[in-house]
Scaffold this active site. Structure first.
Site, PDB file in Angstrom:
ATOM      1  N   SER A 101       0.883  -0.989  -0.122  1.00 12.84           N
ATOM      2  CA  SER A 101       0.031   0.022  -0.063  1.00 12.84           C
ATOM      3  C   SER A 101       0.928   1.206   0.023  1.00 12.84           C
ATOM      4  O   SER A 101       1.776   1.659  -0.921  1.00 12.84           O
ATOM      5  CB  SER A 101      -1.005   0.033   1.059  1.00 12.84           C
ATOM      6  OG  SER A 101      -1.994   1.080   1.177  1.00 12.84           O
ATOM      7  N   ASP A 198      -9.980  -5.067  -4.262  1.00 10.44           N
ATOM      8  CA  ASP A 198      -9.364  -3.872  -3.563  1.00 10.44           C
ATOM      9  C   ASP A 198      -9.920  -2.672  -3.518  1.00 10.44           C
ATOM     10  O   ASP A 198     -10.291  -1.917  -4.414  1.00 10.44           O
ATOM     11  CB  ASP A 198      -7.979  -3.633  -4.058  1.00 10.44           C
ATOM     12  CG  ASP A 198      -7.252  -2.784  -3.095  1.00 10.44           C
ATOM     13  OD1 ASP A 198      -7.924  -2.005  -2.159  1.00 10.44           O
ATOM     14  OD2 ASP A 198      -6.068  -2.792  -2.997  1.00 10.44           O
ATOM     15  N   HIS A 228      -7.555  -5.520  -0.354  1.00 10.51           N
ATOM     16  CA  HIS A 228      -6.631  -4.729  -0.102  1.00 10.51           C
ATOM     17  C   HIS A 228      -5.642  -5.385   0.982  1.00 10.51           C
ATOM     18  O   HIS A 228      -4.463  -5.042   0.935  1.00 10.51           O
ATOM     19  CB  HIS A 228      -6.803  -3.265   0.356  1.00 10.51           C
ATOM     20  CG  HIS A 228      -5.840  -2.250   0.538  1.00 10.51           C
ATOM     21  ND1 HIS A 228      -5.154  -1.822  -0.657  1.00 10.51           N
ATOM     22  CD2 HIS A 228      -5.353  -1.535   1.632  1.00 10.51           C
ATOM     23  CE1 HIS A 228      -4.382  -0.905  -0.110  1.00 10.51           C
ATOM     24  NE2 HIS A 228      -4.400  -0.754   1.082  1.00 10.51           N
TER      25      HIS A 228
END
Length: 252
Positions: A101, A198, A228
């Site tokens: 991320s 996601d 995610h």
């Protein structure tokens, strides 16, 4: 769980870390926004590294986890500086950066600032430039007025750890660290992993990143249905298999 060690940076921030000795190139895990080095992916990678005799580093940015500082006082540039300090001080030779991320953005900033320390890169739901494109770009007129008047905006979190407090400092500093607005060379094996389910980082971000970077060995893998967190047994196995492929192709 063993207690972390601490690295004091030139700015006086105390960075908590766990370092596993082993063969090179070492692997460095860079965590996400409001995440810490005790997360599923970081610990799984550490266990994999120990089993394979690979050097491995995981750490907390300032204001995260067990490191010093207050989260809402931090920003992209400071966290990238933490990452650079940890990598330059605690590792030997070029490393394989694994960024999750926001950690994907951190990995790209490290690769731009100190390419000699990077032998390969793996991005997991990488979120480059998210402070500008996702946060600021997603604010409505009321939120932008609130930011101008109070210097902060609270965004709800889907992960049960309270709202995200987004500060003016975070947004303005993020603009100084964008990586998708100018050429970005990744002259080493690079792999991006992205889940199609996601809800935080859209597949379009992964496609934009793939198209933007310059490199002769860059690939994107889409995983249908992955979210995610990217932390199912199948996803975790894909991460380590991808690291092994990058290591095999890396020059160091």
């Amino acid at each position: 769980m063993t207690d972390p060690q601490f690295l004091t940076t030139e700015t006086g921030r105390k960075i908590a870390y766990h370092l596993t000795e082993g063969k090179g190139p070492g692997v460095v895990f860079l965590g996400g926004f409001m995440s810490d080095m005790g997360g599923t992916k970081a610990v799984y990678l550490e266990e994999w590294a120990k089993k394979t005799g690979r050097a491995f580093l995981r750490f907390d940015y300032s204001g995260h986890g067990e490191s010093s500082g207050v989260f809402t006082n931090g920003c992209i540039g400071e966290w990238a500086a933490d990452a650079q300090a940890a990598i330059s001080t605690l590792t030997e030779g070029p490393q394989i950066l694994v960024g999750s991320s926001m950690g994907g953005w951190m990995a790209l900033l490290v690769a731009r600032a100190m390419p000699e320390k990077v032998a390969g890169l793996v991005g997991i739901a990488a979120a480059p430039d998210f402070t500008e494109d996702s946060m600021w770009g997603g604010f409505d007129a009321v939120q932008k007025v609130e930011m101008a008047e109070t210097g902060r905006v609270a965004l709800p979190s889907e992960y049960g750890d309270g709202p995200y407090i987004i500060t003016r400092k975070l947004i303005e500093d993020g603009r100084e660290n964008l990586v998708l607005r100018s050429p970005l060379s990744l002259p080493f094996p690079t792999r991006f992993l992205q889940g199609t389910a996601d809800a935080d980082v859209d597949t379009s971000v992964a496609m934009r990143l793939l198209e933007h970077v310059e490199g002769g060995d860059v690939r994107l893998t889409l995983v249908k249905g992955a979210d995610h967190r990217f932390s199912t047994p199948e996803c975790l196995n894909l991460i380590t298999k991808t690291c092994e492929k990058v290591i095999a192709r890396a020059k160091f």
